[in-house]
Design a protein around this motif. Structure first.
Motif, PDB file in Angstrom:
ATOM      1  N   ALA A  82      56.803  34.610 104.832  1.00 42.11           N
ATOM      2  CA  ALA A  82      58.160  34.209 104.448  1.00 42.11           C
ATOM      3  C   ALA A  82      59.094  35.377 104.196  1.00 42.11           C
ATOM      4  O   ALA A  82      60.315  35.191 104.237  1.00 42.11           O
ATOM      5  N   ASP A  83      58.559  36.592 103.949  1.00 42.10           N
ATOM      6  CA  ASP A  83      59.476  37.713 103.736  1.00 42.10           C
ATOM      7  C   ASP A  83      60.327  37.970 104.980  1.00 42.10           C
ATOM      8  O   ASP A  83      61.467  38.410 104.881  1.00 42.10           O
ATOM      9  N   SER A  84      59.787  37.653 106.168  1.00 39.74           N
ATOM     10  CA  SER A  84      60.586  37.777 107.389  1.00 39.74           C
ATOM     11  C   SER A  84      61.692  36.723 107.427  1.00 39.74           C
ATOM     12  O   SER A  84      62.781  36.965 107.948  1.00 39.74           O
ATOM     13  N   TYR A  85      61.413  35.552 106.875  1.00 39.92           N
ATOM     14  CA  TYR A  85      62.422  34.495 106.809  1.00 39.92           C
ATOM     15  C   TYR A  85      63.526  34.870 105.828  1.00 39.92           C
ATOM     16  O   TYR A  85      64.699  34.547 106.047  1.00 39.92           O
ATOM     17  N   VAL A  86      63.141  35.547 104.748  1.00 47.28           N
ATOM     18  CA  VAL A  86      64.147  36.039 103.800  1.00 47.28           C
ATOM     19  C   VAL A  86      65.081  37.018 104.509  1.00 47.28           C
ATOM     20  O   VAL A  86      66.306  36.959 104.360  1.00 47.28           O
ATOM     21  N   ALA A  87      64.492  37.922 105.301  1.00 45.60           N
ATOM     22  CA  ALA A  87      65.307  38.871 106.061  1.00 45.60           C
ATOM     23  C   ALA A  87      66.208  38.142 107.058  1.00 45.60           C
ATOM     24  O   ALA A  87      67.386  38.484 107.221  1.00 45.60           O
ATOM     25  N   ALA A  88      65.663  37.127 107.720  1.00 51.02           N
ATOM     26  CA  ALA A  88      66.452  36.365 108.688  1.00 51.02           C
ATOM     27  C   ALA A  88      67.588  35.610 108.014  1.00 51.02           C
ATOM     28  O   ALA A  88      68.708  35.537 108.535  1.00 51.02           O
TER      29      ALA A  88
END
Length: 336
Positions: A82-88
């Motif tokens: 989910a950290d990639s989703y936060v970045a997105a």
């Protein structure tokens, strides 16, 4: 010209001479090929919406989604930490959606503004090949410190955090173990570097490399090692770092600019459902479900018996770009 022909021409002009767009979605999928294939097939069988997927590690998915922002090629992003989703989300790449299943998801395992939701959870582990370790006079690895042993030169399999969510989870684990000090966290990764076989683009590849005796130990999510065990590799053993280990909260989101947003939202509803989250074990996937109506499988990691670091996905997501850039510049360039 005959009246019938004139009428047909008028109809074609009114419709732009086009055929109706099929009810179809494309999923950027961050899990195993078998899991992704099963998910899109079961979704299509359940809803009648045609679906296809492209398998991408989280770093690759984020870059593809970012590059295609104006002409998005995907409708849904499913899987990957989910950290990639936060970045997105911070880059305006996600379309917030409160699913009808949102109330069934474990508290705190979704974005409070509904930009993304947690879909599964996995615990970072060591995937030990006991045969290969014995050749080096070693027992299964139980700590991050032991992973630095010089007898493991070129024998540790791990991915690159620029392309792999698994590897970024390992990097952020070092951040948490070192008081979020980037220099100290990168210092550990620099010490590990001589032991790394090579930096893979995909995190789950480390389990297979350990299984095939290309590496003595892989740094993976525990469910990936269990899946490899069940493919007929008896020398594999899962252990967890005694200092503490990180975990991933796999994400799910509708993408901004989706071609078929209505069906993308249907996919999110279905993927968050108990029906969907019971399917993983059919393809040897034993991650923890996020839907509270689905019990964890007996082969899933038990977070009550494993020492976990405090893993704030929002903080990890905001720090991702700068931390990965430093890793790429100071330790190893991303795989090509």
């Amino acid at each position: 010209m005959r009246p019938l022909a004139i009428a047909l021409i008028a109809i074609l002009l009114a419709t732009g001479c086009s055929t109706p767009r099929r009810d179809k979605i494309t999923v950027a999928c961050g899990a195993s090929e078998r899991w992704c294939a099963m998910m899109v097939k079961r979704f299509s069988d359940s809803t009648g919406v045609e679906a296809e997927f492209v398998r991408l590690s989280s770093g690759e998915a984020l870059e593809r989604i970012k590059a295609a922002k104006e002409r998005q090629e995907f409708d849904v992003w499913h899987g990957g930490p989910a950290d990639s989703y936060v970045a997105a989300k911070s880059q305006g790449l996600l379309a917030p959606y409160k699913s009808e299943k949102a109330s069934e998801i474990r508290h705190g395992w979704a974005d409070p503004e509904y930009a993304w939701s947690g879909i599964y959870a996995g615990v970072l582990a060591f995937c030990n090949n006991t045969k290969e370790l014995a050749k080096r006079g070693l027992q299964p690895i139980h700590s991050w410190r032991e992973l630095l042993d010089e007898r493991l030169r070129g024998s540790v399999s791990i991915a690159h955090p620029a392309t792999s969510g698994t590897a970024y989870t390992a990097l952020w684990t070092q951040m948490e173990l070192n008081g979020r000090d980037q220099d100290k966290a990168l210092g550990y990764m620099r010490s590990l570097h001589p032991n790394v076989l090579r930096y893979n683009s995909s995190g789950s590849a480390a389990a297979l490399q350990a299984a095939k005796e290309e590496a003595a130990v892989g740094v993976v999510f525990s469910h990936d090692c269990v899946a490899a065990q069940e493919q007929g590799y008896p020398n594999l053993q899962v252990t967890f770092p005694q200092e503490g280990t990180g975990y991933e909260l796999g994400g799910l989101a509708v993408l901004a600019g989706a071609h078929n947003p209505d069906s993308a939202r249907k996919y999110v509803d279905w993927a968050l459902s108990g029906e969907s989250q019971r399917l993983g074990p059919l393809v040897n996937s034993y991650a923890l479900p996020t839907n509270t109506t689905v019990p964890a499988h007996s082969k899933a990691a038990d977070p009550t018996t494993v020492k976990l670091v405090s893993y704030d996905v929002e903080v990890a997501g905001r720090a991702k770009q700068s931390l990965v850039d430093r890793f790429s510049a100071e330790i190893a360039r991303p795989p090509v």
